[in-house]
Design a protein around this motif. Structure first.
Motif, PDB file in Angstrom:
ATOM      1  N   LYS A  15       0.833  -1.211   0.000  1.00 53.87           N
ATOM      2  CA  LYS A  15       0.000   0.000   0.000  1.00 53.87           C
ATOM      3  C   LYS A  15       0.861   1.252   0.000  1.00 53.87           C
ATOM      4  O   LYS A  15       0.526   2.255  -0.642  1.00 53.87           O
ATOM      5  CB  LYS A  15      -0.943   0.016   1.202  1.00 53.87           C
ATOM      6  CG  LYS A  15      -1.862   1.231   1.194  1.00 53.87           C
ATOM      7  CD  LYS A  15      -2.926   1.186   2.251  1.00 53.87           C
ATOM      8  CE  LYS A  15      -3.834   2.408   2.145  1.00 53.87           C
ATOM      9  NZ  LYS A  15      -4.901   2.404   3.162  1.00 53.87           N
ATOM     10  N   ALA A  16       1.998   1.218   0.719  1.00 55.18           N
ATOM     11  CA  ALA A  16       2.888   2.378   0.757  1.00 55.18           C
ATOM     12  C   ALA A  16       3.365   2.744  -0.645  1.00 55.18           C
ATOM     13  O   ALA A  16       3.464   3.927  -0.985  1.00 55.18           O
ATOM     14  CB  ALA A  16       4.076   2.106   1.672  1.00 55.18           C
ATOM     15  N   ALA A  17       3.675   1.743  -1.457  1.00 56.10           N
ATOM     16  CA  ALA A  17       4.101   2.000  -2.834  1.00 56.10           C
ATOM     17  C   ALA A  17       2.960   2.628  -3.645  1.00 56.10           C
ATOM     18  O   ALA A  17       3.183   3.545  -4.444  1.00 56.10           O
ATOM     19  CB  ALA A  17       4.579   0.711  -3.490  1.00 56.10           C
ATOM     20  N   GLN A  18       1.737   2.145  -3.437  1.00 55.30           N
ATOM     21  CA  GLN A  18       0.586   2.725  -4.134  1.00 55.30           C
ATOM     22  C   GLN A  18       0.377   4.178  -3.723  1.00 55.30           C
ATOM     23  O   GLN A  18       0.129   5.051  -4.560  1.00 55.30           O
ATOM     24  CB  GLN A  18      -0.662   1.900  -3.827  1.00 55.30           C
ATOM     25  CG  GLN A  18      -0.620   0.482  -4.363  1.00 55.30           C
ATOM     26  CD  GLN A  18      -1.773  -0.377  -3.843  1.00 55.30           C
ATOM     27  OE1 GLN A  18      -2.472   0.009  -2.889  1.00 55.30           O
ATOM     28  NE2 GLN A  18      -1.967  -1.544  -4.437  1.00 55.30           N
ATOM     29  N   VAL A  19       0.487   4.436  -2.414  1.00 57.25           N
ATOM     30  CA  VAL A  19       0.346   5.805  -1.906  1.00 57.25           C
ATOM     31  C   VAL A  19       1.415   6.705  -2.497  1.00 57.25           C
ATOM     32  O   VAL A  19       1.138   7.833  -2.946  1.00 57.25           O
ATOM     33  CB  VAL A  19       0.425   5.808  -0.363  1.00 57.25           C
ATOM     34  CG1 VAL A  19       0.590   7.232   0.168  1.00 57.25           C
ATOM     35  CG2 VAL A  19      -0.814   5.152   0.235  1.00 57.25           C
ATOM     36  N   ARG A  20       2.638   6.220  -2.507  1.00 58.98           N
ATOM     37  CA  ARG A  20       3.767   7.003  -3.018  1.00 58.98           C
ATOM     38  C   ARG A  20       3.528   7.420  -4.469  1.00 58.98           C
ATOM     39  O   ARG A  20       3.685   8.591  -4.833  1.00 58.98           O
ATOM     40  CB  ARG A  20       5.039   6.151  -2.894  1.00 58.98           C
ATOM     41  CG  ARG A  20       6.302   6.855  -3.269  1.00 58.98           C
ATOM     42  CD  ARG A  20       7.531   6.173  -2.675  1.00 58.98           C
ATOM     43  NE  ARG A  20       7.520   4.727  -2.679  1.00 58.98           N
ATOM     44  CZ  ARG A  20       7.390   3.969  -1.576  1.00 58.98           C
ATOM     45  NH1 ARG A  20       7.217   4.519  -0.395  1.00 58.98           N
ATOM     46  NH2 ARG A  20       7.414   2.648  -1.656  1.00 58.98           N
ATOM     47  N   LYS A  21       3.152   6.473  -5.301  1.00 59.13           N
ATOM     48  CA  LYS A  21       2.927   6.783  -6.712  1.00 59.13           C
ATOM     49  C   LYS A  21       1.754   7.734  -6.888  1.00 59.13           C
ATOM     50  O   LYS A  21       1.801   8.634  -7.739  1.00 59.13           O
ATOM     51  CB  LYS A  21       2.714   5.481  -7.495  1.00 59.13           C
ATOM     52  CG  LYS A  21       3.996   4.670  -7.654  1.00 59.13           C
ATOM     53  CD  LYS A  21       3.821   3.431  -8.502  1.00 59.13           C
ATOM     54  CE  LYS A  21       3.151   2.316  -7.735  1.00 59.13           C
ATOM     55  NZ  LYS A  21       3.153   1.035  -8.482  1.00 59.13           N
ATOM     56  N   GLY A  22       0.715   7.565  -6.079  1.00 60.05           N
ATOM     57  CA  GLY A  22      -0.423   8.473  -6.168  1.00 60.05           C
ATOM     58  C   GLY A  22      -0.047   9.897  -5.789  1.00 60.05           C
ATOM     59  O   GLY A  22      -0.464  10.865  -6.447  1.00 60.05           O
ATOM     60  N   LEU A  23       0.756  10.054  -4.744  1.00 61.36           N
ATOM     61  CA  LEU A  23       1.191  11.390  -4.339  1.00 61.36           C
ATOM     62  C   LEU A  23       2.145  12.002  -5.354  1.00 61.36           C
ATOM     63  O   LEU A  23       2.098  13.214  -5.621  1.00 61.36           O
ATOM     64  CB  LEU A  23       1.853  11.332  -2.961  1.00 61.36           C
ATOM     65  CG  LEU A  23       0.932  10.962  -1.792  1.00 61.36           C
ATOM     66  CD1 LEU A  23       1.734  10.857  -0.507  1.00 61.36           C
ATOM     67  CD2 LEU A  23      -0.201  11.970  -1.638  1.00 61.36           C
ATOM     68  N   PHE A  24       3.020  11.180  -5.938  1.00 60.20           N
ATOM     69  CA  PHE A  24       3.896  11.684  -7.000  1.00 60.20           C
ATOM     70  C   PHE A  24       3.067  12.226  -8.167  1.00 60.20           C
ATOM     71  O   PHE A  24       3.355  13.307  -8.697  1.00 60.20           O
ATOM     72  CB  PHE A  24       4.805  10.573  -7.508  1.00 60.20           C
ATOM     73  CG  PHE A  24       5.980  10.254  -6.617  1.00 60.20           C
ATOM     74  CD1 PHE A  24       6.442  11.170  -5.680  1.00 60.20           C
ATOM     75  CD2 PHE A  24       6.636   9.038  -6.718  1.00 60.20           C
ATOM     76  CE1 PHE A  24       7.523  10.883  -4.871  1.00 60.20           C
ATOM     77  CE2 PHE A  24       7.718   8.735  -5.912  1.00 60.20           C
ATOM     78  CZ  PHE A  24       8.172   9.657  -4.987  1.00 60.20           C
ATOM     79  N   ARG A  25       2.049  11.469  -8.570  1.00 64.35           N
ATOM     80  CA  ARG A  25       1.199  11.932  -9.679  1.00 64.35           C
ATOM     81  C   ARG A  25       0.498  13.238  -9.306  1.00 64.35           C
ATOM     82  O   ARG A  25       0.417  14.170 -10.109  1.00 64.35           O
ATOM     83  CB  ARG A  25       0.180  10.851 -10.046  1.00 64.35           C
ATOM     84  CG  ARG A  25       0.770   9.682 -10.832  1.00 64.35           C
ATOM     85  CD  ARG A  25      -0.310   8.790 -11.398  1.00 64.35           C
ATOM     86  NE  ARG A  25      -0.994   8.046 -10.343  1.00 64.35           N
ATOM     87  CZ  ARG A  25      -0.629   6.838  -9.920  1.00 64.35           C
ATOM     88  NH1 ARG A  25       0.427   6.235 -10.459  1.00 64.35           N
ATOM     89  NH2 ARG A  25      -1.297   6.224  -8.967  1.00 64.35           N
ATOM     90  N   GLU A  26      -0.003  13.276  -8.083  1.00 68.84           N
ATOM     91  CA  GLU A  26      -0.694  14.483  -7.612  1.00 68.84           C
ATOM     92  C   GLU A  26       0.235  15.695  -7.645  1.00 68.84           C
ATOM     93  O   GLU A  26      -0.142  16.776  -8.119  1.00 68.84           O
ATOM     94  CB  GLU A  26      -1.196  14.221  -6.195  1.00 68.84           C
ATOM     95  CG  GLU A  26      -1.988  15.350  -5.573  1.00 68.84           C
ATOM     96  CD  GLU A  26      -2.455  15.004  -4.177  1.00 68.84           C
ATOM     97  OE1 GLU A  26      -2.486  15.924  -3.331  1.00 68.84           O
ATOM     98  OE2 GLU A  26      -2.774  13.817  -3.914  1.00 68.84           O
ATOM     99  N   LEU A  27       1.451  15.518  -7.164  1.00 69.05           N
ATOM    100  CA  LEU A  27       2.406  16.628  -7.122  1.00 69.05           C
ATOM    101  C   LEU A  27       2.867  17.035  -8.516  1.00 69.05           C
ATOM    102  O   LEU A  27       3.037  18.225  -8.796  1.00 69.05           O
ATOM    103  CB  LEU A  27       3.607  16.236  -6.260  1.00 69.05           C
ATOM    104  CG  LEU A  27       3.353  16.218  -4.750  1.00 69.05           C
ATOM    105  CD1 LEU A  27       4.411  15.394  -4.035  1.00 69.05           C
ATOM    106  CD2 LEU A  27       3.323  17.638  -4.199  1.00 69.05           C
ATOM    107  N   SER A  28       3.059  16.066  -9.397  1.00 69.86           N
ATOM    108  CA  SER A  28       3.507  16.407 -10.752  1.00 69.86           C
ATOM    109  C   SER A  28       2.422  17.148 -11.516  1.00 69.86           C
ATOM    110  O   SER A  28       2.715  18.031 -12.329  1.00 69.86           O
ATOM    111  CB  SER A  28       3.925  15.140 -11.507  1.00 69.86           C
ATOM    112  OG  SER A  28       2.819  14.300 -11.753  1.00 69.86           O
ATOM    113  N   GLU A  29       1.166  16.833 -11.243  1.00 69.02           N
ATOM    114  CA  GLU A  29       0.057  17.498 -11.931  1.00 69.02           C
ATOM    115  C   GLU A  29      -0.203  18.896 -11.364  1.00 69.02           C
ATOM    116  O   GLU A  29      -0.518  19.832 -12.107  1.00 69.02           O
ATOM    117  CB  GLU A  29      -1.207  16.646 -11.825  1.00 69.02           C
ATOM    118  CG  GLU A  29      -1.131  15.350 -12.641  1.00 69.02           C
ATOM    119  CD  GLU A  29      -2.265  14.393 -12.328  1.00 69.02           C
ATOM    120  OE1 GLU A  29      -3.165  14.761 -11.508  1.00 69.02           O
ATOM    121  OE2 GLU A  29      -2.266  13.272 -12.875  1.00 69.02           O
TER     122      GLU A  29
END
Length: 305
Positions: free
Chosen positions: A257-271
């Motif tokens: 789940k931590a990996a899923q959270v990390r990727k989701g936050l990265f996408r959020e920040l990049s957008e």
């Protein structure tokens, strides 16, 4: 009273430090101060527990980092919103003996002209020892206001009643210290705790929201003001995570789940293009998340003197 101008003027004690330990910036109308709690040496094996050792060794080599141990940065943050002074996490304190380069936040906060007596709220991203230990240092509680509110998620508090370490890969002494620190923190501050579900607006433009993953109740803190944004990401991301977001950190209680959270936050920040600060990125860890060919990259800001 915290202000960017005040924080940028070192006092005599802080001027003796050869390496800067605080960085001030504005996010809209919010005054923000990143403070280094120091560094904590950890085995490099904890950085990527599911990676091929050769791949991890190659990454370390290309980062010019030692192969056996690395200095884990410890960052906390202070935010001024209206009449509120909000401390986000509190560093290691003295929970682990023999590490003189960690547990620096109380002195450095004082050197920055932010007395603990002025803190109205504390946001705890999660109850690991390097995030609440600073509140357990002798004399710290006595300096905090009696009405200080300490914000922590309900799932986080419940998790530490009987924490599960079966998916973590930590140095042997660490789990017992994490258990005892969380228990001591709850006992010391239970009357000051404000326990919330999902998300909570601590002050105008300052929202803490639960992500889970690293711990079940792990939170990030979103700052928004006048169209500007900054996310304090706690332990949702580490230096290796930008290039290898699927690599598991040994301190993650639910690494998948931590990996899923990390990727989701990265996408959020990049957008969004918003700023990022995280607990364990190199100080002051202020930067943005970019993408190249579908891969994430960390882009540090140029320091504003």
């Amino acid at each position: 009273m915290l202000s960017v101008d005040q924080a940028m003027r070192p006092d005599r004690a802080a001027a003796n430090e050869l390496v800067p330990s605080r960085y001030a910036l504005k996010v809209g109308d919010l005054d923000v101060l990143v403070v280094s709690d120091g560094v904590l040496p950890l085995p490099t094996s904890t950085m990527a527990t599911n990676a091929d050792p050769a791949d991890l060794a190659d990454w370390l080599k290309h980062q010019f980092m030692p192969s056996d141990a690395y200095d884990w940065p410890l960052n906390v943050m202070v935010v001024r919103s209206g009449d509120k002074t909000i401390l986000i996490d509190a560093g290691l304190g003295s929970q682990f003996s023999g590490f003189p380069r960690a547990g620096m936040f109380p002195k450095r906060l004082q050197d920055a002209g932010v007395p603990l007596e002025e803190v109205t709220d504390v946001i705890v991203t999660h109850m690991h020892m390097d995030h609440v230990g600073g509140l357990l240092v002798e004399g710290i509680k006595q300096r905090l206001r009696p009405d200080v509110r300490i914000h922590v998620s309900e799932d986080e508090v419940n998790f530490w009643v009987q924490p599960d370490f079966t998916q973590t890969v930590m140095p042997n002494p660490v789990p017992d210290v994490l258990r005892s620190t969380a228990k001591e923190f709850y006992a010391a501050y239970r009357e000051q705790l404000h326990i919330f579900k999902d998300k909570y607006e601590v002050a105008p433009g300052v929202v803490t929201r639960q992500t889970g993953g690293h711990t079940p109740g792990h939170c990030v803190v979103d700052l928004t003001s006048n169209g500007e944004r900054l996310m304090f990401a706690g332990d949702a991301m580490f230096p290796v995570g930008f290039e290898h977001p699927d690599w598991h950190n040994g301190f993650e209680h639910d690494p998948v789940k931590a990996a899923q959270v990390r990727k989701g936050l990265f996408r959020e920040l990049s957008e969004s293009g918003g700023l990022l600060v995280a607990s364990h990125l190199p100080f002051p860890s202020v930067g943005r998340v970019g993408t190249v060919g579908g891969n994430f990259r960390y882009v540090p800001v140029i320091w504003d003197f």
